[in-house]
Design an enzyme around this catalytic site. Structure first.
Site: not given
Lengths: 351, 351
Positions: A6, A8, A71, A178, A194, A223, A284, A290
């Site tokens: 996973h 993007h 993305r 998704h 999500y 997730h 992810e 982040r």
């Protein structure tokens, strides 16, 4: 070998978003003929966008290959119409293809589908075939709510989706369920939409006989499966009360969860409760969160640490989570990515 | 003392549903003048509906008082208009009041609000006041999505809801955030819609300054907080990335989770991760799951067993989960239900 199922391309060069902005702006001015336009990005720009991000994190965290797609929030299928969505999806998928071409050891492609609200899923078959047969992609992301938070499409178990499923089965590619960004102010995209979509899809699968019709159809619920593992007792009870098969049996060959759960206690629950054969390593990265967790000093999305730290999981089971399950769910990866160190070692032993 | 903060009158005598069926049928025939109608149920019928169900389970499981409200799925605010909803809510609330009158040691009332899609929340103030001031209720259930799965209302943090919140603060009553049945085929009500609403509400609270405007406003997010505790790392990360307060601080006096999580591992996660002061014992009994877990031999929704079995929770913390927190969140319960055995014991010690 560690396969991250996973990832993007959240760090794509700005020219991609500039293309999208222009495309959206052009929707306002319908009198002009639409042009598909071009995205001008050099190989060096692609390299620069990855070297300090995904590739750096792969090295630092000890992961090898990322199953990589456009993305998710950027798909925004609710914008424009099917042509808008096709043009945009092709640009995004082409860029993923270039990433995979530049770094064939690090990335394998999964495609965005040109979904559009009210447009039947068979409209996506052409792009899926192009991505798999021409670009070497190994799966797709399927949005159960192309309306972006209004949930106007039929459930994933409805025959509405069957033509696309037939093609997925024929090509032997799975879909990650998704959603994309939300245009419903109730739903924050990464914090609610999500996770809700994950939970919703699972319950749809629980209540229908989709996998009797498609015994080899495979979905990854990202997730960490939304709310499902935390409420596993509730779902076991619902399955029982609704006279459905036991959960383990129901999901066995068809429904898989990734490990995008950003704390140790969540991962500990996941690996304790969900059958190991149904868990695929995912992070992810670079994605929803982040920053660094002040409680651990490590990135929230460094999910490999949590799997490594999960005491109840044997080495053999970790091997399944990190590699073997991904090879089973995305079999086309085997032609793209060579056997693992484990597999090589095992093969050596046989000599 | 064990206070169960989450019980609905799912076993109400059939005359209640007959009333509702007639009310809905009358909506089809708008030419006739509407009549509010009557629900004819005897005290003996009420007793019979509870003795073999909620009261039996209270005794068997060792719980004392249930904070009791009309059946959540039955609220169905999306049916008819505001008058439909008011008539129906009053009938349901009156029946809860009769239950509490017949069994004052076992039940304390929480009301259904006469919400209706597109009708402003201040329209609910009259019924809230009636239930609290005249019937002695101690809280309300607030539906963040009166449309029943289409999510057309503004987020709970929007000023749209403020007049109702002002009244809640004035009356010192909390709201349990609880959706009703779903008329969107994507969402199974107890398997997806309920859990999604919990997750959605939490993320709304995380992203807004509602509790700066209402420092004493209190919400219970049921079903163990939806997906939130399982994804606590994600939410801590989101709060950090969005420059919001840390979660513990953000929820401290305002957001509480119940324990309607139907397996030991889920409860173990909840009590490990969420501050104990923000957890209220709840079972949803008799509710979503009505059967026995073959893995344990006990009812899935016998959540007291999981709390009792949670090793990391001290007796003092269990006391908070079982009683003290509920008394803080629903302060009006203190006038209705006398102090606990613990409190009585503590008082004795002081003599």
């Amino acid at each position: 070998m560690v396969i991250d199922c996973h990832g993007h391309y959240t760090t794509a060069p700005k020219a991609l978003q500039a293309y999208r902005d222009a495309q959206i702006a052009a929707l306002e001015n319908r009198s002009r003929p639409r042009s598909k336009g071009v995205v001008e990005i050099s190989d060096d720009e692609i390299r620069a966008s990855l070297e300090g991000a995904q590739l750096k994190f792969q090295r630092e965290r000890g992961t090898d290959v990322t199953i990589f797609s456009p993305r998710a929030a950027g798909m925004a299928h609710h914008i424009g119409d099917a042509t808008t969505s096709l043009d945009w999806s092709q640009k995004c998928n082409d860029l993923i293809s270039r990433v995979c071409g530049l770094y064939p050891d690090n990335f394998v492609g999964v495609c965005q589908l040109p979904q559009s609200p009210g447009v039947r899923p068979e409209n996506c078959i052409g792009e899926l075939e192009r991505c798999v047969n021409e670009l070497g992609f190994i799966g797709c992301n399927l949005n159960p709510d192309p309306s972006g938070g209004h949930w106007t499409a039929p459930p994933l178990t409805d025959r509405y989706w069957y033509p696309l499923y037939e093609k997925m089965v024929e090509l032997d590619v799975p879909a990650m369920v998704h959603v994309s960004s939300s245009c419903n102010p109730n739903f924050h995209h990464t914090g609610a939409h999500y996770i809700n979509a994950d939970t919703t899809a699972f319950m749809q699968f629980l209540t229908a006989d989709l996998f009797k019709d498609f015994p080899t159809l495979r979905f990854i619920i990202p997730h960490g499966g939304g709310a499902v593992p935390y409420h596993w007792g509730r779902y076991r009870g619902l399955a029982q009360d609704l006279k459905r098969p036991p959960l383990d049996e129901l999901i066995r060959n068809n429904v898989f969860f990734d490990t995008c759960v950003y704390h140790q206690a969540g991962i500990d629950l996941l690996v304790k409760i969900v059958p190991i054969d149904n868990i695929l390593f995912g992070s992810e990265m670079v994605g929803a969160i982040r920053s660094i967790d002040p409680e651990t000093g490590h990135y929230f999305d460094d999910t490999k640490r949590y799997i490594d730290g999960a005491r109840v999981v044997s080495d053999a089971d970790k091997q399944k989570i990190f590699e073997t399950n991904a090879r089973r769910v995305y079999p086309r990866i085997n032609a793209r990515v060579k056997g693992s160190r484990y597999a090589a070692h095992a093969a050596q032993e046989l000599l």
